[in-house]
Design a protein around this motif. Sequence first.
Motif, PDB file in Angstrom:
ATOM      1  N   CYS A  15      -7.187  -2.270   4.206  1.00 28.91           N
ATOM      2  CA  CYS A  15      -6.917  -1.432   4.468  1.00 28.91           C
ATOM      3  C   CYS A  15      -7.638  -0.513   3.680  1.00 28.91           C
ATOM      4  CB  CYS A  15      -5.075  -1.230   4.003  1.00 28.91           C
ATOM      5  SG  CYS A  15      -4.454   0.180   4.393  1.00 28.91           S
TER       6      CYS A  15
ATOM      7  N   SER B 173       0.784   3.398   2.039  1.00 18.62           N
ATOM      8  CA  SER B 173       1.345   3.280   3.184  1.00 18.62           C
ATOM      9  C   SER B 173       2.253   3.120   3.728  1.00 18.62           C
ATOM     10  CB  SER B 173       0.012   3.389   4.672  1.00 18.62           C
ATOM     11  OG  SER B 173      -0.991   4.049   3.953  1.00 18.62           O
TER      12      SER B 173
ATOM     13  N   HIS C 245       0.491  -4.348   6.210  1.00 23.98           N
ATOM     14  CA  HIS C 245       0.072  -4.090   6.915  1.00 23.98           C
ATOM     15  C   HIS C 245      -1.818  -4.529   6.321  1.00 23.98           C
ATOM     16  CE1 HIS C 245       0.047  -0.115   4.817  1.00 23.98           C
ATOM     17  NE2 HIS C 245      -1.417  -0.256   4.893  1.00 23.98           N
ATOM     18  N   GLU C 246      -1.643  -4.733   4.967  1.00 25.53           N
ATOM     19  CA  GLU C 246      -3.070  -6.033   4.513  1.00 25.53           C
ATOM     20  C   GLU C 246      -2.951  -7.490   4.672  1.00 25.53           C
ATOM     21  OE1 GLU C 246      -2.818  -3.907   0.741  1.00 25.53           O
ATOM     22  OE2 GLU C 246      -3.467  -2.009   1.952  1.00 25.53           O
TER      23      GLU C 246
ATOM     24  N   CYS D 198       0.793  -1.515  -0.136  1.00 22.47           N
ATOM     25  CA  CYS D 198       0.250   0.168  -0.126  1.00 22.47           C
ATOM     26  C   CYS D 198       0.891   1.783  -0.141  1.00 22.47           C
ATOM     27  CB  CYS D 198      -1.187  -0.371   1.289  1.00 22.47           C
ATOM     28  SG  CYS D 198      -2.365   1.430   1.734  1.00 22.47           S
TER      29      CYS D 198
ATOM     30  N   ARG E  34      -3.505  -2.587  -7.297  1.00 21.69           N
ATOM     31  CA  ARG E  34      -3.059  -2.580  -5.981  1.00 21.69           C
ATOM     32  C   ARG E  34      -2.311  -4.431  -6.171  1.00 21.69           C
ATOM     33  NH1 ARG E  34      -4.774   1.200  -1.964  1.00 21.69           N
ATOM     34  NH2 ARG E  34      -4.009  -0.633  -0.352  1.00 21.69           N
TER      35      ARG E  34
HETATM   36 ZN   LIG Z   1      -3.049   0.115   3.431  1.00 23.87          ZN
END
Ligand SMILES: [Zn+2]
Length: 335
Positions: A149, A42, A62-63, A40, A328
């Motif tokens: 997320c 982030s 974090h996914e 991501c 993504r």
């Molecule tokens: Zn994210």
Amino acid sequence: MGFLAYAATDIGKPLESFEYDPGQLGLDEVEIDVDYCGLCHSDLSMVDNDWGMSRYPLVPGHEVVGRVAALGEQVKHLKLGQKVGLGWRARSCMVCDQCMTGNHHRCPQGVDTIVGRNGGFANKVRCQGAWAIPIPETVDFAKAGPLFCGGLTVFNPLILSHLSPMGHVAVVGIGGLGHMALKFAKAWGCEVTAFSTSPDKEAEAKSMGAHHFLNSRDEEALASAAGKFDMVLVTVNVMLDWDAYVNLLKPGGRLHIVGAISKFEATWFPVIGGERTIGGSPIGSPALANQMLDFSGRHEIAPKVEEFPMSKINDALEHLKSGKARYRIVLKNDF
Ligand SMILES: [Zn+2]
Ligand SMILES: [Zn+2]
């Protein structure tokens, strides 16, 4: 043996192999065998310390989707081997007013998955049991990572704004977040307009749920869409001509921003006069994540992903930086 991961050793550095000892599993924690982890923007922001809260070595990711590998004594609602997902948040206090009213994602004591702790670009990751979200069989496991997320981030505004299925929605920015927003809003029943600065995305945006497409660089087109929308959902993180976007709202409509813009400036009179609202939101609670997954499964909603082996993490980061990711990126664990 410790956990095997990929970490940035300093600001902006490429990721490299990193092994760490996770210590004893907490009583309320779950250990997850990582199968896939989304990449991501982030993660990139954290590697580059854009928000001043990165600690190195930094293991992003974090996914996460994976399977429960170990359970702390207090975690009774999950089973070993169960498929779960982990998103931006990994822990909340469970006793503050926000947690006690089901808004765990607003918990002031909340701990985020890659802030001061190690994330999911690894063979294993841990989190508080409540934040390991069971993945229903109806959801495509290999593509599910980004739902935890970006997916939750664009689903939450539909709930917060009490959006009617008869509503008209504009989704601004058709990228990693926006393309999922199109799918959710279409399945919600709304009339959906995609706003993009890339006219070449029109056909694809329509295939993902947009009824209409508007080139947001076209000022005339923007002006002619005035007063049409119940919600304008902004997924980009750049400064826009905010007056023009407030002007798109019907009276009572909501401009909802999930892109991390640094400042907002607009003429307030149309907001007051038309009882319009301007707001934003981060991810969502574990309960909302469950609802989002249920909804995604029922409507066959999955992010459009490009898959890389996790060992090609630096290639994947370059691809993300180049802005060419459609839409993504998901890394498959090949440790
Ligand atoms: Zn994210
Ligand atoms: Zn709390």
